[in-house]
Design a protein around this motif. Structure first.
Motif, PDB file in Angstrom:
ATOM      1  N   MET A 161       0.828  -1.195   0.000  1.00 40.76           N
ATOM      2  CA  MET A 161       0.000   0.000   0.000  1.00 40.76           C
ATOM      3  C   MET A 161       0.868   1.252   0.000  1.00 40.76           C
ATOM      4  O   MET A 161       0.621   2.200  -0.710  1.00 40.76           O
ATOM      5  CB  MET A 161      -0.916  -0.010   1.232  1.00 40.76           C
ATOM      6  N   ALA A 162       1.962   1.234   0.785  1.00 43.12           N
ATOM      7  CA  ALA A 162       2.854   2.384   0.850  1.00 43.12           C
ATOM      8  C   ALA A 162       3.486   2.654  -0.514  1.00 43.12           C
ATOM      9  O   ALA A 162       3.626   3.804  -0.923  1.00 43.12           O
ATOM     10  CB  ALA A 162       3.931   2.153   1.902  1.00 43.12           C
ATOM     11  N   GLN A 163       3.843   1.560  -1.243  1.00 43.51           N
ATOM     12  CA  GLN A 163       4.440   1.715  -2.561  1.00 43.51           C
ATOM     13  C   GLN A 163       3.459   2.390  -3.518  1.00 43.51           C
ATOM     14  O   GLN A 163       3.818   3.282  -4.274  1.00 43.51           O
ATOM     15  CB  GLN A 163       4.837   0.329  -3.114  1.00 43.51           C
ATOM     16  N   THR A 164       2.150   1.968  -3.482  1.00 46.61           N
ATOM     17  CA  THR A 164       1.144   2.560  -4.347  1.00 46.61           C
ATOM     18  C   THR A 164       0.962   4.031  -4.031  1.00 46.61           C
ATOM     19  O   THR A 164       0.835   4.872  -4.910  1.00 46.61           O
ATOM     20  CB  THR A 164      -0.192   1.807  -4.177  1.00 46.61           C
ATOM     21  N   THR A 165       0.936   4.394  -2.748  1.00 49.08           N
ATOM     22  CA  THR A 165       0.767   5.778  -2.324  1.00 49.08           C
ATOM     23  C   THR A 165       1.913   6.641  -2.849  1.00 49.08           C
ATOM     24  O   THR A 165       1.680   7.737  -3.373  1.00 49.08           O
ATOM     25  CB  THR A 165       0.714   5.861  -0.788  1.00 49.08           C
ATOM     26  N   LYS A 166       3.139   6.185  -2.727  1.00 43.11           N
ATOM     27  CA  LYS A 166       4.296   6.936  -3.209  1.00 43.11           C
ATOM     28  C   LYS A 166       4.232   7.103  -4.722  1.00 43.11           C
ATOM     29  O   LYS A 166       4.500   8.185  -5.263  1.00 43.11           O
ATOM     30  CB  LYS A 166       5.589   6.224  -2.813  1.00 43.11           C
ATOM     31  N   TYR A 167       3.866   6.058  -5.396  1.00 43.70           N
ATOM     32  CA  TYR A 167       3.775   6.072  -6.854  1.00 43.70           C
ATOM     33  C   TYR A 167       2.745   7.105  -7.308  1.00 43.70           C
ATOM     34  O   TYR A 167       3.002   7.922  -8.195  1.00 43.70           O
ATOM     35  CB  TYR A 167       3.424   4.655  -7.310  1.00 43.70           C
ATOM     36  N   ASN A 168       1.553   7.089  -6.696  1.00 43.06           N
ATOM     37  CA  ASN A 168       0.506   8.056  -7.049  1.00 43.06           C
ATOM     38  C   ASN A 168       0.924   9.475  -6.686  1.00 43.06           C
ATOM     39  O   ASN A 168       0.610  10.433  -7.409  1.00 43.06           O
ATOM     40  CB  ASN A 168      -0.803   7.703  -6.340  1.00 43.06           C
ATOM     41  N   MET A 169       1.611   9.620  -5.573  1.00 42.50           N
ATOM     42  CA  MET A 169       2.067  10.943  -5.137  1.00 42.50           C
ATOM     43  C   MET A 169       2.993  11.566  -6.178  1.00 42.50           C
ATOM     44  O   MET A 169       2.870  12.755  -6.502  1.00 42.50           O
ATOM     45  CB  MET A 169       2.773  10.820  -3.784  1.00 42.50           C
ATOM     46  N   VAL A 170       3.911  10.759  -6.714  1.00 41.02           N
ATOM     47  CA  VAL A 170       4.839  11.254  -7.724  1.00 41.02           C
ATOM     48  C   VAL A 170       4.076  11.687  -8.972  1.00 41.02           C
ATOM     49  O   VAL A 170       4.295  12.777  -9.517  1.00 41.02           O
ATOM     50  CB  VAL A 170       5.886  10.177  -8.072  1.00 41.02           C
ATOM     51  N   LYS A 171       3.146  10.842  -9.432  1.00 38.76           N
ATOM     52  CA  LYS A 171       2.368  11.178 -10.629  1.00 38.76           C
ATOM     53  C   LYS A 171       1.564  12.461 -10.432  1.00 38.76           C
ATOM     54  O   LYS A 171       1.548  13.352 -11.294  1.00 38.76           O
ATOM     55  CB  LYS A 171       1.406  10.028 -10.965  1.00 38.76           C
ATOM     56  N   GLU A 172       0.898  12.553  -9.279  1.00 38.50           N
ATOM     57  CA  GLU A 172       0.049  13.719  -9.022  1.00 38.50           C
ATOM     58  C   GLU A 172       0.865  15.003  -8.942  1.00 38.50           C
ATOM     59  O   GLU A 172       0.442  16.052  -9.438  1.00 38.50           O
ATOM     60  CB  GLU A 172      -0.737  13.508  -7.725  1.00 38.50           C
ATOM     61  N   LYS A 173       2.045  14.929  -8.340  1.00 40.60           N
ATOM     62  CA  LYS A 173       2.866  16.124  -8.192  1.00 40.60           C
ATOM     63  C   LYS A 173       3.390  16.591  -9.541  1.00 40.60           C
ATOM     64  O   LYS A 173       3.385  17.795  -9.842  1.00 40.60           O
ATOM     65  CB  LYS A 173       4.038  15.835  -7.242  1.00 40.60           C
ATOM     66  N   ILE A 174       3.826  15.668 -10.386  1.00 39.98           N
ATOM     67  CA  ILE A 174       4.351  16.059 -11.697  1.00 39.98           C
ATOM     68  C   ILE A 174       3.243  16.633 -12.580  1.00 39.98           C
ATOM     69  O   ILE A 174       3.441  17.639 -13.274  1.00 39.98           O
ATOM     70  CB  ILE A 174       5.047  14.862 -12.387  1.00 39.98           C
ATOM     71  N   THR A 175       2.052  16.001 -12.550  1.00 39.33           N
ATOM     72  CA  THR A 175       0.942  16.552 -13.337  1.00 39.33           C
ATOM     73  C   THR A 175       0.534  17.922 -12.804  1.00 39.33           C
ATOM     74  O   THR A 175       0.128  18.798 -13.581  1.00 39.33           O
ATOM     75  CB  THR A 175      -0.267  15.597 -13.343  1.00 39.33           C
ATOM     76  N   ASP A 176       0.669  18.128 -11.494  1.00 34.41           N
ATOM     77  CA  ASP A 176       0.371  19.439 -10.915  1.00 34.41           C
ATOM     78  C   ASP A 176       1.367  20.486 -11.422  1.00 34.41           C
ATOM     79  O   ASP A 176       0.997  21.629 -11.730  1.00 34.41           O
ATOM     80  CB  ASP A 176       0.424  19.356  -9.389  1.00 34.41           C
ATOM     81  N   TRP A 177       2.659  20.096 -11.515  1.00 40.68           N
ATOM     82  CA  TRP A 177       3.664  21.008 -12.070  1.00 40.68           C
ATOM     83  C   TRP A 177       3.271  21.446 -13.486  1.00 40.68           C
ATOM     84  O   TRP A 177       3.426  22.598 -13.869  1.00 40.68           O
ATOM     85  CB  TRP A 177       5.029  20.324 -12.141  1.00 40.68           C
ATOM     86  N   ILE A 178       2.743  20.486 -14.256  1.00 36.96           N
ATOM     87  CA  ILE A 178       2.406  20.764 -15.649  1.00 36.96           C
ATOM     88  C   ILE A 178       1.162  21.660 -15.751  1.00 36.96           C
ATOM     89  O   ILE A 178       1.148  22.663 -16.462  1.00 36.96           O
ATOM     90  CB  ILE A 178       2.186  19.447 -16.428  1.00 36.96           C
ATOM     91  N   THR A 179       0.099  21.285 -15.004  1.00 34.80           N
ATOM     92  CA  THR A 179      -1.163  22.026 -15.117  1.00 34.80           C
ATOM     93  C   THR A 179      -1.065  23.433 -14.530  1.00 34.80           C
ATOM     94  O   THR A 179      -1.791  24.338 -14.959  1.00 34.80           O
ATOM     95  CB  THR A 179      -2.302  21.260 -14.426  1.00 34.80           C
ATOM     96  N   THR A 180      -0.194  23.642 -13.563  1.00 31.42           N
ATOM     97  CA  THR A 180      -0.053  24.976 -12.970  1.00 31.42           C
ATOM     98  C   THR A 180       0.990  25.819 -13.690  1.00 31.42           C
ATOM     99  O   THR A 180       1.192  26.985 -13.353  1.00 31.42           O
ATOM    100  CB  THR A 180       0.340  24.865 -11.481  1.00 31.42           C
ATOM    101  N   GLY A 181       1.656  25.234 -14.672  1.00 28.87           N
ATOM    102  CA  GLY A 181       2.623  25.987 -15.449  1.00 28.87           C
ATOM    103  C   GLY A 181       4.009  26.062 -14.850  1.00 28.87           C
ATOM    104  O   GLY A 181       4.874  26.796 -15.344  1.00 28.87           O
ATOM    105  N   VAL A 194      11.856   8.628  -2.882  1.00 27.59           N
ATOM    106  CA  VAL A 194      11.384   7.298  -3.258  1.00 27.59           C
ATOM    107  C   VAL A 194      12.446   6.625  -4.130  1.00 27.59           C
ATOM    108  O   VAL A 194      13.419   7.252  -4.562  1.00 27.59           O
ATOM    109  CB  VAL A 194      10.042   7.371  -4.019  1.00 27.59           C
ATOM    110  N   SER A 195      12.253   5.349  -4.403  1.00 27.69           N
ATOM    111  CA  SER A 195      13.221   4.589  -5.192  1.00 27.69           C
ATOM    112  C   SER A 195      13.151   4.968  -6.669  1.00 27.69           C
ATOM    113  O   SER A 195      12.137   5.490  -7.153  1.00 27.69           O
ATOM    114  CB  SER A 195      12.950   3.082  -5.051  1.00 27.69           C
ATOM    115  N   ARG A 196      14.219   4.671  -7.369  1.00 27.76           N
ATOM    116  CA  ARG A 196      14.251   4.931  -8.809  1.00 27.76           C
ATOM    117  C   ARG A 196      13.204   4.083  -9.534  1.00 27.76           C
ATOM    118  O   ARG A 196      12.641   4.504 -10.535  1.00 27.76           O
ATOM    119  CB  ARG A 196      15.655   4.645  -9.357  1.00 27.76           C
TER     120      ARG A 196
END
Length: 372
Positions: A1-21, A41-43
Motif C-alpha cells: 500500500m505504501a508503494q502505491t501511495t508513493k507512486y501516485n504521489m509522484v504522478k500527481e505532483k508532476i501533473t500538478d507542475w504541468i497544469t499549474t505551469g 522514493v526509489s528509482r
C-alpha cells in the motif's frame, strides 16, 4: 500500500507542475535520480510513474536528451489544427522475480534500452518469486491496459494458480513472452537457457578432473534449478559415477538464505567431505566459498566449485569462480525485440529461443587429489 501511495504521489505532483505551469510544454523535467531525491522514493517508483505519464501523453522521451513536457495542455485550448493529435505511447509491462540484484539489472537494461529507443514506455513490477505478488502484478498490468508483457514466471516448477490471468491476456490479444523459464501448462513463447546442458557440462568438467564425490546444490521450486539438477544427474549416469545419499541438496525460495549452507555443514560434520560442489548459481557459490573459509579449506586445492550465470560475482573475490554463461543483456534485448514484433504484427508471434550455455573456466576448479 505504501508503494502505491508513493507512486501516485509522484504522478500527481508532476501533473500538478504541468497544469499549474511550473514546467512548460517542451521543457525538460528532472532526471530519475533527481526526482528520486526530491520525493524520497526509489528509482523504480520514479520509473513507473514517468512511464505512466509518458503513456498518458503528459510527457515524452528523447533518446539521449531526457524527458520533456508534451504539448497536451496547449492543445486543449488552441485549435486542433495547430498541432497533430497526441498519439498514445505503447506500454510494455515487465515482470521479474527480482529486480535490483544479481543478474536482473543486466536483463532489464537490455529490455529497457531497446524499448525506449523504439518509443515504448515501460511498467516494471517484481514478484519476489511469490505467487500472491505475481497475481497483484498481473492484475496491475491488465488494469493499465498494457500492449505486451515480458515476464519471468514465479515458482515455475509448481502449478500456478494465476494461469487464468495469463489466459485473460491471451483473450485480450495482449502478447506475452516468458524469460528464463516458463509455465508448461500454457505452452507459451519463451527465451530460456538450456539449463540441463549447463548442469551437465559443469558436472562433466569436474568428473574429467577426476572428481567422483561431487555434491549438487539446487533450487527446486523453479524449472531452472530442476533442469540444472537433471543435467547434474545425467553426467553421473553418462560417466558411470557411483551415486551416494548426500549428493544433492535441494532448497526453495523460502529457505534459500540459510538452508543450503546449514545442510552442507551437516554433511561436512558427519560424512567424508566432497571433493567438488556444483552450485545452482554464482550467488550460492560465493556463500559456499565463505563457509569453506571458516573450515580453513582452500579452493581449489581442497575443494573445487562451479557456479552458474557467469555474473559479476565470479570476479568478486580472490577466488575467481568457474561458471556457466547466461546471456543476460542479450536475453533482455531479444525479449524487447520479440515483444515489439508481436505487438506490431498482430497475431504473428516470433519463435521461441533456447540459448546454449558454455563453461567459463577460472581458478575455482582443479584436478582431484583425493578420492577417498
Amino acid at each position: 500500500m505504501a508503494q502505491t501511495t508513493k507512486y501516485n504521489m509522484v504522478k500527481e505532483k508532476i501533473t500538478d507542475w504541468i497544469t499549474t505551469g511550473k514546467v512548460q510544454p517542451g521543457e525538460k523535467i528532472y532526471s530519475e535520480n533527481e526526482l528520486g531525491k526530491i520525493f524520497g522514493v526509489s528509482r523504480h517508483t520514479i520509473r513507473q510513474a514517468i512511464g505512466d505519464l509518458v503513456h498518458e501523453g503528459w510527457l515524452y522521451r528523447e533518446q539521449g536528451a531526457g524527458t520533456f513536457v508534451s504539448n497536451q495542455q496547449v492543445r486543449s485550448s488552441e485549435s486542433a489544427l495547430s498541432y497533430p493529435p497526441l498519439q498514445r505511447t505503447k506500454n510494455i509491462g515487465v515482470i521479474t522475480t527480482h529486480i535490483s540484484d544479481y543478474i536482473f539489472p543486466s536483463i532489464i537494461k537490455g529490455i529497457e534500452s531497446h524499448l525506449t529507443n523504439q518509443g515504448y514506455s515501460l511498467t516494471f513490477a517484481c514478484t519476489d518469486n511469490d505467487i500472491k505478488k505475481e497475481k497483484q502484478c498481473l492484475q496491475t498490468m491488465l488494469d493499465r491496459n498494457i500492449d505486451g508483457l515480458i515476464v519471468e514466471p514465479t515458482k515455475s516448477n509448481t502449478f500456478n494458480p494465476n494461469i487464468q490471468l495469463y489466459l485473460e491476456l491471451e483473450q485480450n490479444k495482449i502478447p506475452y513472452i516468458m524469460i528464463n523459464q516458463f509455465y508448461s501448462q500454457l505452452s507459451p513463447p519463451y527465451l530460456v537457457v538450456n539449463d540441463e546442458h549447463g548442469g551437465f557440462i559443469s558436472t562433466e568438467h569436474l568428473i574429467k578432473l577426476g572428481h567422483k564425490k561431487i555434491i549438487g546444490l539446487f533450487k527446486t521450486d523453479d524449472l531452472q534449478g530442476i533442469n540444472r539438477m537433471k543435467g547434474f544427474i545425467q553426467a553421473y549416469k553418462t560417466y558411470s559415477i557411483p551415486f551416494f545419499p548426500e549428493m544433492i541438496i535441494n532448497y526453495s525460495t523460502e529457505n534459500e538464505v540459510t538452508y543450503p549452507i546449514e545442510r552442507l555443514a551437516e554433511i561436512f560434520e558427519t560424512t567424508t567431505r566432497p571433493t567438488a560442489i556444483v552450485c545452482y548459481n554464482d550467488e550460492l557459490a560465493i556463500q559456499v566459498i565463505n563457509y569453506l573459509r571458516t573450515l580453513n579449506l582452500s579452493i581449489p586445492e581442497h575443494i573445487s566449485i562451479i557456479g552458474y550465470d557467469d555474473s559479476f560475482l565470479t570476479e568478486a573475490s580472490e577466488v575467481k569462480l568457474s561458471s556457466i554463461t547466461h546471456p543476460k543483456m542479450e536475453m533482455g534485448l531479444e525479449a524487447a525485440k520479440w515483444i515489439i514484433d508481436a505487438v506490431e504484427k498482430k497475431g504473428i508471434l516470433p519463435p521461441s529461443v533456447v540459448y546454449n550455455p558454455k563453461l567459463v573456466l577460472r581458478n575455482s576448479t582443479a584436478p582431484c587429489l583425493n578420492n577417498l
